[in-house]
Design a protein around this motif. Sequence first.
Motif, PDB file in Angstrom:
ATOM      1  N   ALA A 119       0.934  -1.399   0.019  1.00 25.26           N
ATOM      2  CA  ALA A 119       0.012   0.018  -0.163  1.00 25.26           C
ATOM      3  C   ALA A 119       0.891   1.211   0.026  1.00 25.26           C
ATOM      4  N   ASP A 120       0.471   2.422  -0.782  1.00 28.25           N
ATOM      5  CA  ASP A 120       1.104   3.487  -0.921  1.00 28.25           C
ATOM      6  C   ASP A 120       1.118   4.299   0.401  1.00 28.25           C
ATOM      7  N   PHE A 121       1.029   5.015   1.562  1.00 29.19           N
ATOM      8  CA  PHE A 121       0.234   5.946   1.951  1.00 29.19           C
ATOM      9  C   PHE A 121       1.564   6.090   3.160  1.00 29.19           C
ATOM     10  N   GLU A 122       1.466   7.038   4.040  1.00 33.40           N
ATOM     11  CA  GLU A 122       2.400   7.749   4.686  1.00 33.40           C
ATOM     12  C   GLU A 122       1.938   8.708   5.867  1.00 33.40           C
ATOM     13  N   PHE A 123       2.268   8.729   7.468  1.00 33.72           N
ATOM     14  CA  PHE A 123       1.837   9.462   7.760  1.00 33.72           C
ATOM     15  C   PHE A 123       2.362  11.193   7.913  1.00 33.72           C
ATOM     16  N   ARG A 124       0.545  11.565   8.062  1.00 32.10           N
ATOM     17  CA  ARG A 124       0.809  13.070   7.423  1.00 32.10           C
ATOM     18  C   ARG A 124      -1.290  13.242   8.750  1.00 32.10           C
ATOM     19  N   TYR A 125      -0.452  14.792   8.788  1.00 28.14           N
ATOM     20  CA  TYR A 125      -1.093  15.134   9.423  1.00 28.14           C
ATOM     21  C   TYR A 125      -1.740  16.704   9.438  1.00 28.14           C
ATOM     22  N   LYS A 126      -2.954  16.954   8.869  1.00 28.40           N
ATOM     23  CA  LYS A 126      -2.713  18.454   7.814  1.00 28.40           C
ATOM     24  C   LYS A 126      -2.138  18.885   6.898  1.00 28.40           C
ATOM     25  N   ASN A 175      -8.377  18.364  19.161  1.00 28.88           N
ATOM     26  CA  ASN A 175      -8.039  18.090  20.617  1.00 28.88           C
ATOM     27  C   ASN A 175      -7.989  16.271  20.648  1.00 28.88           C
ATOM     28  N   VAL A 176      -6.559  15.395  19.801  1.00 27.41           N
ATOM     29  CA  VAL A 176      -6.752  14.417  19.554  1.00 27.41           C
ATOM     30  C   VAL A 176      -5.483  13.762  19.981  1.00 27.41           C
ATOM     31  N   THR A 177      -5.463  12.863  20.611  1.00 27.23           N
ATOM     32  CA  THR A 177      -3.765  12.717  20.842  1.00 27.23           C
ATOM     33  C   THR A 177      -2.796  12.217  19.488  1.00 27.23           C
ATOM     34  N   PHE A 178      -1.341  12.411  20.214  1.00 24.28           N
ATOM     35  CA  PHE A 178      -0.584  12.379  19.004  1.00 24.28           C
ATOM     36  C   PHE A 178      -0.919  11.503  18.066  1.00 24.28           C
ATOM     37  N   GLN A 179      -1.058  10.085  18.630  1.00 24.81           N
ATOM     38  CA  GLN A 179      -1.330   8.516  17.943  1.00 24.81           C
ATOM     39  C   GLN A 179      -2.411   9.118  17.296  1.00 24.81           C
ATOM     40  N   ARG A 180      -3.392   9.530  17.133  1.00 24.32           N
ATOM     41  CA  ARG A 180      -4.676   9.606  16.727  1.00 24.32           C
ATOM     42  C   ARG A 180      -4.350  10.649  15.609  1.00 24.32           C
ATOM     43  N   ALA A 181      -3.636  11.181  15.568  1.00 25.38           N
ATOM     44  CA  ALA A 181      -3.079  12.735  14.686  1.00 25.38           C
ATOM     45  C   ALA A 181      -2.498  12.385  13.404  1.00 25.38           C
ATOM     46  N   PHE A 182      -1.660  11.319  13.895  1.00 22.36           N
ATOM     47  CA  PHE A 182      -0.645  11.019  12.904  1.00 22.36           C
ATOM     48  C   PHE A 182      -0.669   9.368  12.746  1.00 22.36           C
ATOM     49  N   PHE A 187      -8.038   5.674   8.556  1.00 21.48           N
ATOM     50  CA  PHE A 187      -8.991   6.146   8.960  1.00 21.48           C
ATOM     51  C   PHE A 187     -10.052   4.513   9.942  1.00 21.48           C
ATOM     52  N   ALA A 188      -9.738   3.711   9.998  1.00 21.26           N
ATOM     53  CA  ALA A 188      -9.953   2.723  10.193  1.00 21.26           C
ATOM     54  C   ALA A 188      -9.457   1.784  11.657  1.00 21.26           C
ATOM     55  N   GLY A 189      -9.429   2.417  12.868  1.00 21.81           N
ATOM     56  CA  GLY A 189      -8.770   2.202  14.007  1.00 21.81           C
ATOM     57  C   GLY A 189      -6.993   2.625  14.059  1.00 21.81           C
ATOM     58  N   GLN A 190      -7.304   2.467  15.793  1.00 23.94           N
ATOM     59  CA  GLN A 190      -5.714   2.956  15.659  1.00 23.94           C
ATOM     60  C   GLN A 190      -4.627   1.989  16.423  1.00 23.94           C
ATOM     61  N   THR A 191      -5.203   0.741  16.135  1.00 23.10           N
ATOM     62  CA  THR A 191      -4.230  -0.687  16.939  1.00 23.10           C
ATOM     63  C   THR A 191      -5.108  -1.352  15.428  1.00 23.10           C
ATOM     64  N   SER A 198      -0.282  -0.326  18.240  1.00 22.94           N
ATOM     65  CA  SER A 198      -0.816   0.808  17.479  1.00 22.94           C
ATOM     66  C   SER A 198       0.979   1.367  16.638  1.00 22.94           C
ATOM     67  N   PRO A 199       1.496   1.968  15.250  1.00 28.34           N
ATOM     68  CA  PRO A 199       2.093   2.333  14.542  1.00 28.34           C
ATOM     69  C   PRO A 199       3.319   2.823  16.045  1.00 28.34           C
ATOM     70  N   LEU A 200       2.492   3.744  16.581  1.00 27.16           N
ATOM     71  CA  LEU A 200       3.735   4.993  17.449  1.00 27.16           C
ATOM     72  C   LEU A 200       3.956   4.321  18.950  1.00 27.16           C
ATOM     73  N   ALA A 201       3.102   2.743  19.045  1.00 31.39           N
ATOM     74  CA  ALA A 201       3.769   2.182  20.426  1.00 31.39           C
ATOM     75  C   ALA A 201       5.331   1.241  19.891  1.00 31.39           C
ATOM     76  N   ALA A 202       5.116   0.938  18.401  1.00 36.02           N
ATOM     77  CA  ALA A 202       5.800  -0.684  17.512  1.00 36.02           C
ATOM     78  C   ALA A 202       7.186   0.719  17.724  1.00 36.02           C
ATOM     79  N   LEU A 203       7.235   2.027  17.107  1.00 33.45           N
ATOM     80  CA  LEU A 203       8.556   3.206  17.424  1.00 33.45           C
ATOM     81  C   LEU A 203       8.651   3.148  18.721  1.00 33.45           C
ATOM     82  N   GLN A 204       8.346   3.163  19.939  1.00 25.73           N
ATOM     83  CA  GLN A 204       8.919   3.254  20.497  1.00 25.73           C
ATOM     84  C   GLN A 204       9.361   1.839  21.344  1.00 25.73           C
TER      85      GLN A 204
END
Length: 318
Positions: A119-126, A175-182, A187-191, A198-204
């Motif tokens: 899949a062609d995607f990246e982590f972005r916000y606004k 007013n959303v978490t860093f995880q949810r924003a990026f 748009f199908a769930g965060q985990t 979550s991708p953020l937890a994996a990066l940590q």
Amino acid sequence: MALTALVLVFANGLGLEALAKGLTVVPPGNRFEQQPPIPAASANRTRAFKTTYDAKYHKILALLSNDKKLVQQIKDTAAAYGIDPIHVVGALVGEHTYNVSSVDAAQTYYVKALAYANADFEFRYKGISLQSFVNRPEFSGCTPAKGSSALWSCRTDVWNTQFLGKTVGKVAYENVTFQRAFFQPFFAGQTFGLGQISPLAALQVTDLVNRVSGFEKLSPDRPQAIYRDIMDPKRSVIYTTAILREAIDAYAEEGFDISGNPGITATLYNVGQPQRRAAELREAAAKGSGRKLPVENYYGWFVNTKLDELRALLDGQG
């Protein structure tokens, strides 16, 4: 600590080393007599699928009971990361009881993982990529952070204090978490995956996973690799274990040994940010202005009530 709690801790082979290190041993069991409130989102999701928590619990229990190779991998991985495998089983059971409905076989998650591989995607916000965003001057204080856990924890804190719900440079941040924003490009769930990671937890925990399991370090520049690792069940178990290990270590650094209470580690797996929570608990305990021990939430409370069944599963009797 009450004498009975100490006896329980030592009877399980825990506590002596922790006390020698000056740690406060968190005893087994729940602090609350009744289960804390379950979030409405969990209840709504369960009703939407026309099921019950009890049915979901028995479904994930059956999945694990029928997959001996997966259970053995959980044991082997837990040993490699130096934790009791009951923590891993507890986290998986909690996720599939309250957050998702488990599939009939773990390999279903592997099939789903293949759909993300190309899949062609990246982590972005606004319209701004994650990598560009974290290069903003507000994040400069995170540069000296040692390791992926400290780095992404710092970046999360910066988001919470300087962007969440605020307008910065004429840009209104939700007013959303860093995880949810990026980290929610579909748009199908965060985990995702067996461990609902979550991708953020994996990066940590990517540094820890690299050091112990030899996996290539993850980067937000390669989101497909992140999704592969958190959705492939064999890799997902490793990340689940690493997240739990990190939580135990975070609390130990603040003076608490939570390694004998799977309900607490399950709670942290559910709510995240163990470093911040551990630091806040230590500060409150030192001031005498708050509770002196961590407490379980609805998810961890449930796990603690099912330990006999989960132990039986690990012993091959489930």
